[in-house]
Design a protein around this motif. Structure first.
Motif, PDB file in Angstrom:
ATOM      1  N   ASP A  65       0.813  -1.221   0.000  1.00  0.00           N
ATOM      2  CA  ASP A  65       0.000   0.000   0.000  1.00  0.00           C
ATOM      3  C   ASP A  65       0.844   1.267   0.000  1.00  0.00           C
ATOM      4  OD1 ASP A  65      -2.339  -1.487   0.065  1.00  0.00           O
ATOM      5  OD2 ASP A  65      -2.367  -1.559   2.263  1.00  0.00           O
ATOM      6  N   SER A  66       2.133   1.131   0.025  1.00  0.00           N
ATOM      7  CA  SER A  66       3.010   2.301   0.080  1.00  0.00           C
ATOM      8  C   SER A  66       3.237   2.837  -1.334  1.00  0.00           C
ATOM      9  CB  SER A  66       4.344   1.919   0.734  1.00  0.00           C
ATOM     10  OG  SER A  66       5.238   2.993   0.665  1.00  0.00           O
ATOM     11  N   ILE A  67       2.831   4.086  -1.570  1.00  0.00           N
ATOM     12  CA  ILE A  67       3.013   4.703  -2.891  1.00  0.00           C
ATOM     13  C   ILE A  67       4.493   4.879  -3.201  1.00  0.00           C
ATOM     14  CG2 ILE A  67       2.601   6.800  -4.227  1.00  0.00           C
ATOM     15  CD1 ILE A  67      -0.050   7.097  -2.842  1.00  0.00           C
ATOM     16  N   ALA A  68       5.292   5.269  -2.177  1.00  0.00           N
ATOM     17  CA  ALA A  68       6.727   5.446  -2.406  1.00  0.00           C
ATOM     18  C   ALA A  68       7.382   4.129  -2.789  1.00  0.00           C
ATOM     19  CB  ALA A  68       7.367   6.019  -1.151  1.00  0.00           C
ATOM     20  N   PHE A  69       6.989   3.046  -2.156  1.00  0.00           N
ATOM     21  CA  PHE A  69       7.548   1.728  -2.450  1.00  0.00           C
ATOM     22  C   PHE A  69       7.173   1.310  -3.885  1.00  0.00           C
ATOM     23  CE2 PHE A  69       7.517  -2.877  -2.526  1.00  0.00           C
ATOM     24  CZ  PHE A  69       8.646  -3.227  -1.811  1.00  0.00           C
ATOM     25  N   LEU A  70       5.898   1.468  -4.247  1.00  0.00           N
ATOM     26  CA  LEU A  70       5.439   1.077  -5.577  1.00  0.00           C
ATOM     27  C   LEU A  70       6.070   1.944  -6.670  1.00  0.00           C
ATOM     28  CD1 LEU A  70       1.650   0.493  -4.824  1.00  0.00           C
ATOM     29  CD2 LEU A  70       3.368  -1.248  -5.382  1.00  0.00           C
ATOM     30  N   ALA A  71       6.228   3.234  -6.405  1.00  0.00           N
ATOM     31  CA  ALA A  71       6.801   4.135  -7.410  1.00  0.00           C
ATOM     32  C   ALA A  71       8.257   3.786  -7.692  1.00  0.00           C
ATOM     33  CB  ALA A  71       6.676   5.568  -6.946  1.00  0.00           C
ATOM     34  N   MET A  72       9.020   3.495  -6.646  1.00  0.00           N
ATOM     35  CA  MET A  72      10.432   3.148  -6.845  1.00  0.00           C
ATOM     36  C   MET A  72      10.569   1.798  -7.531  1.00  0.00           C
ATOM     37  SD  MET A  72      13.527   3.260  -4.087  1.00  0.00           S
ATOM     38  CE  MET A  72      15.224   3.219  -4.681  1.00  0.00           C
ATOM     39  N   ARG A  73       9.714   0.834  -7.161  1.00  0.00           N
ATOM     40  CA  ARG A  73       9.792  -0.471  -7.805  1.00  0.00           C
ATOM     41  C   ARG A  73       9.409  -0.366  -9.287  1.00  0.00           C
ATOM     42  NH1 ARG A  73       6.264  -5.330  -5.373  1.00  0.00           N
ATOM     43  NH2 ARG A  73       4.567  -4.174  -6.392  1.00  0.00           N
ATOM     44  N   ALA A  74       8.361   0.421  -9.576  1.00  0.00           N
ATOM     45  CA  ALA A  74       7.932   0.565 -10.974  1.00  0.00           C
ATOM     46  C   ALA A  74       9.001   1.241 -11.813  1.00  0.00           C
ATOM     47  CB  ALA A  74       6.637   1.363 -11.026  1.00  0.00           C
ATOM     48  N   ALA A  75       9.663   2.283 -11.255  1.00  0.00           N
ATOM     49  CA  ALA A  75      10.695   2.990 -12.018  1.00  0.00           C
ATOM     50  C   ALA A  75      11.908   2.098 -12.252  1.00  0.00           C
ATOM     51  CB  ALA A  75      11.092   4.244 -11.269  1.00  0.00           C
ATOM     52  N   LEU A  76      12.316   1.336 -11.239  1.00  0.00           N
ATOM     53  CA  LEU A  76      13.461   0.440 -11.408  1.00  0.00           C
ATOM     54  C   LEU A  76      13.136  -0.676 -12.398  1.00  0.00           C
ATOM     55  CD1 LEU A  76      14.818   0.090  -7.745  1.00  0.00           C
ATOM     56  CD2 LEU A  76      15.986   1.139  -9.698  1.00  0.00           C
ATOM     57  N   ALA A  77      11.923  -1.229 -12.286  1.00  0.00           N
ATOM     58  CA  ALA A  77      11.545  -2.291 -13.222  1.00  0.00           C
ATOM     59  C   ALA A  77      11.486  -1.766 -14.652  1.00  0.00           C
ATOM     60  CB  ALA A  77      10.190  -2.863 -12.814  1.00  0.00           C
ATOM     61  N   GLN A  78      10.972  -0.529 -14.863  1.00  0.00           N
ATOM     62  CA  GLN A  78      10.927   0.080 -16.200  1.00  0.00           C
ATOM     63  C   GLN A  78      12.340   0.308 -16.718  1.00  0.00           C
ATOM     64  OE1 GLN A  78       8.397   0.254 -18.421  1.00  0.00           O
ATOM     65  NE2 GLN A  78       7.291   2.088 -17.663  1.00  0.00           N
ATOM     66  N   GLN A  79      13.241   0.758 -15.836  1.00  0.00           N
ATOM     67  CA  GLN A  79      14.613   1.050 -16.251  1.00  0.00           C
ATOM     68  C   GLN A  79      15.383  -0.223 -16.568  1.00  0.00           C
ATOM     69  OE1 GLN A  79      16.661   3.475 -13.393  1.00  0.00           O
ATOM     70  NE2 GLN A  79      18.511   3.695 -14.638  1.00  0.00           N
ATOM     71  N   LEU A  80      15.097  -1.298 -15.884  1.00  0.00           N
ATOM     72  CA  LEU A  80      15.811  -2.562 -16.090  1.00  0.00           C
ATOM     73  C   LEU A  80      15.043  -3.502 -17.016  1.00  0.00           C
ATOM     74  CD1 LEU A  80      17.000  -3.188 -12.407  1.00  0.00           C
ATOM     75  CD2 LEU A  80      18.370  -2.349 -14.335  1.00  0.00           C
ATOM     76  N   ASN A  81      14.023  -2.955 -17.728  1.00  0.00           N
ATOM     77  CA  ASN A  81      13.244  -3.705 -18.714  1.00  0.00           C
ATOM     78  C   ASN A  81      12.516  -4.904 -18.094  1.00  0.00           C
ATOM     79  OD1 ASN A  81      13.977  -2.023 -20.917  1.00  0.00           O
ATOM     80  ND2 ASN A  81      15.924  -3.135 -21.115  1.00  0.00           N
ATOM     81  N   ASN A  82      12.148  -4.779 -16.872  1.00  0.00           N
ATOM     82  CA  ASN A  82      11.298  -5.800 -16.233  1.00  0.00           C
ATOM     83  C   ASN A  82       9.860  -5.332 -16.435  1.00  0.00           C
ATOM     84  OD1 ASN A  82       9.970  -7.661 -14.610  1.00  0.00           O
ATOM     85  ND2 ASN A  82      11.537  -7.587 -12.982  1.00  0.00           N
ATOM     86  N   THR A  83       9.316  -5.574 -17.664  1.00  0.00           N
ATOM     87  CA  THR A  83       8.040  -5.009 -18.094  1.00  0.00           C
ATOM     88  C   THR A  83       6.892  -5.525 -17.252  1.00  0.00           C
ATOM     89  OG1 THR A  83       8.927  -4.855 -20.360  1.00  0.00           O
ATOM     90  CG2 THR A  83       6.545  -4.648 -20.069  1.00  0.00           C
ATOM     91  N   ALA A  84       6.890  -6.777 -16.951  1.00  0.00           N
ATOM     92  CA  ALA A  84       5.776  -7.371 -16.196  1.00  0.00           C
ATOM     93  C   ALA A  84       5.672  -6.714 -14.810  1.00  0.00           C
ATOM     94  CB  ALA A  84       5.965  -8.880 -16.075  1.00  0.00           C
ATOM     95  N   LEU A  85       6.801  -6.578 -14.141  1.00  0.00           N
ATOM     96  CA  LEU A  85       6.770  -5.981 -12.797  1.00  0.00           C
ATOM     97  C   LEU A  85       6.412  -4.505 -12.873  1.00  0.00           C
ATOM     98  CD1 LEU A  85       7.218  -6.399  -9.769  1.00  0.00           C
ATOM     99  CD2 LEU A  85       9.652  -5.911 -10.123  1.00  0.00           C
ATOM    100  N   ALA A  86       6.902  -3.802 -13.924  1.00  0.00           N
ATOM    101  CA  ALA A  86       6.564  -2.396 -14.100  1.00  0.00           C
ATOM    102  C   ALA A  86       5.080  -2.220 -14.373  1.00  0.00           C
ATOM    103  CB  ALA A  86       7.373  -1.811 -15.242  1.00  0.00           C
ATOM    104  N   LEU A  87       4.509  -3.097 -15.244  1.00  0.00           N
ATOM    105  CA  LEU A  87       3.090  -2.998 -15.545  1.00  0.00           C
ATOM    106  C   LEU A  87       2.233  -3.200 -14.296  1.00  0.00           C
ATOM    107  CD1 LEU A  87       0.981  -2.716 -17.809  1.00  0.00           C
ATOM    108  CD2 LEU A  87       1.065  -5.220 -18.077  1.00  0.00           C
TER     109      LEU A  87
END
Length: 363
Positions: free
Chosen positions: A275-297
């Motif tokens: 439920d943490s927006i900061a946690f989800l935002a950092m995970r989504a940005a790292l996954a997008q940057q490292l081409n982990n599309t499924a986790l970013a989506l």
């Protein structure tokens, strides 16, 4: 007269003619003074006077036959007899009355007649033994009529409570941890990071699951250049609390600062639902940057569930959808990003370019 003259005339020539021979007179020495004899005599006289006075007092008490063991006994016996036979006082002579008046006042006799008679009979066996026996029996009677225990307790005054009391208070581990944490904050205000680390380590020994204290301790290690110890401190916390998102986010930020992006993303992969927006935002940005599309989506979709009015989340979702070959969904997400705003000018130009490109592909 003539005879006297003759004799005087006869003595006169002898006194002039005869040679007077003087001889020392023999004088007997005076006897030594015996002064202490006088002192002894005075003492004997005083003792005789005291004995005579005592005998007179005893003779005045012959009305009650009692052994004269002491003056106080005679006084008590006389008082008892006078109280028991008041009619004999009127028959006494004036001299007897004077003797009775001169007698010292006796102590108050025992109140009951039975005790008086028993005390009088005990004089034959001795004053002390009789008095002690009578006193013991009187005490027994007093005990027999003693008030009930409740009344006695009511008469006993309660002791005053002391205003000063000393108590030993045993602090719990959590309270001891609080004490060490406050000490750490105090020395930090004095810029003493070394002592603050000592206090924080002590606090974590008392309370190992205290996240705030562990984060502050890791930050102090990192600020002093001890990166390895900072990472180890956070990893120890995750071993105790694997689902704690705050520790994972702190560790991920530290790893990102050290350019360890993949390690940071690995730390953020669990748990999937947060439920943490900061946690989800950092995970989504790292996954997008490292081409982990499924986790970013997945991460951007969770972010839009929390706040659908943020254009950044729509932009991230559109990129993840485009990479997943979802052009129609990506085009819709790009347009939603422009509608909701909150994006920089560069991000807006990027969205417009991607919208034109997707529209061209559909034609």
């Amino acid at each position: 007269m003539s005879e006297l003259n003759r004799r005087l005339s006869a003595l006169t020539p002898q006194s002039h003619d005869a040679a007077v021979v003087l001889q020392p007179a023999t004088i007997k020495p005076l006897p030594k003074k015996r002064w202490w004899y006088g002192v002894v005599a005075i003492l004997i006289a005083v003792m005789l006077m005291v004995a005579l006075s005592y005998w007179r007092q005893q003779s005045a008490a012959v009305v009650a036959p009692a052994p004269a063991s002491s003056p106080s006994v005679a006084a008590v016996a006389t008082t008892v007899v006078v109280a028991a036979q008041p009619q004999t006082v009127a028959s006494l002579t004036d001299s007897d009355r004077v003797v009775l008046t001169a007698m010292p006042e006796a102590e108050p006799a025992i109140e009951t007649l039975e005790m008086e008679q028993e005390l009088a009979s005990s004089y034959e066996q001795g004053y002390d033994s009789g008095y002690q026996q009578a006193l013991a029996e009187q005490q027994v009677k007093d005990i027999a009529i003693e008030p009930p225990q409740e009344a006695k307790v009511a008469l006993v005054s309660k002791p005053l409570l002391s205003s000063l009391s000393i108590k030993t208070v045993a602090l719990t581990p959590s309270q001891l941890a609080e004490v060490e944490y406050r000490k750490a904050e105090k020395v930090l205000r004095q810029a003493n990071s070394r002592q603050a680390i000592i206090h924080l380590e002590a606090a974590l020994k008392y309370r190992p699951q205290w996240v705030a204290a562990r984060q502050k301790l890791a930050a102090l290690y990192y600020g002093r250049g001890d990166n390895r110890q900072a990472v180890a401190m956070l990893q120890q916390g995750l071993q105790q609390q694997p689902q704690n998102t705050e520790l994972r986010l702190t560790l991920a930020k530290l790893l990102v600062n050290e350019k360890q992006l993949q390690a940071a993303l690995t730390v953020l992969e669990q748990p999937l639902k947060v439920d943490s927006i900061a946690f989800l935002a950092m995970r989504a940005a790292l996954a997008q940057q490292l081409n982990n599309t499924a986790l970013a989506l997945t991460s951007y979709q969770q972010l839009l569930l929390h706040d659908a009015s943020d254009g950044r989340w729509w932009l991230g979702l559109a990129i993840a959808q485009e990479r997943s070959q979802q052009q129609t969904a990506a085009l819709t997400s790009y347009r939603n990003g422009l509608t909701h705003g909150g994006l920089s000018v560069a991000s807006q130009h990027f969205i417009q370019q991607r919208i034109m490109a997707l529209q061209t592909q559909r034609i």
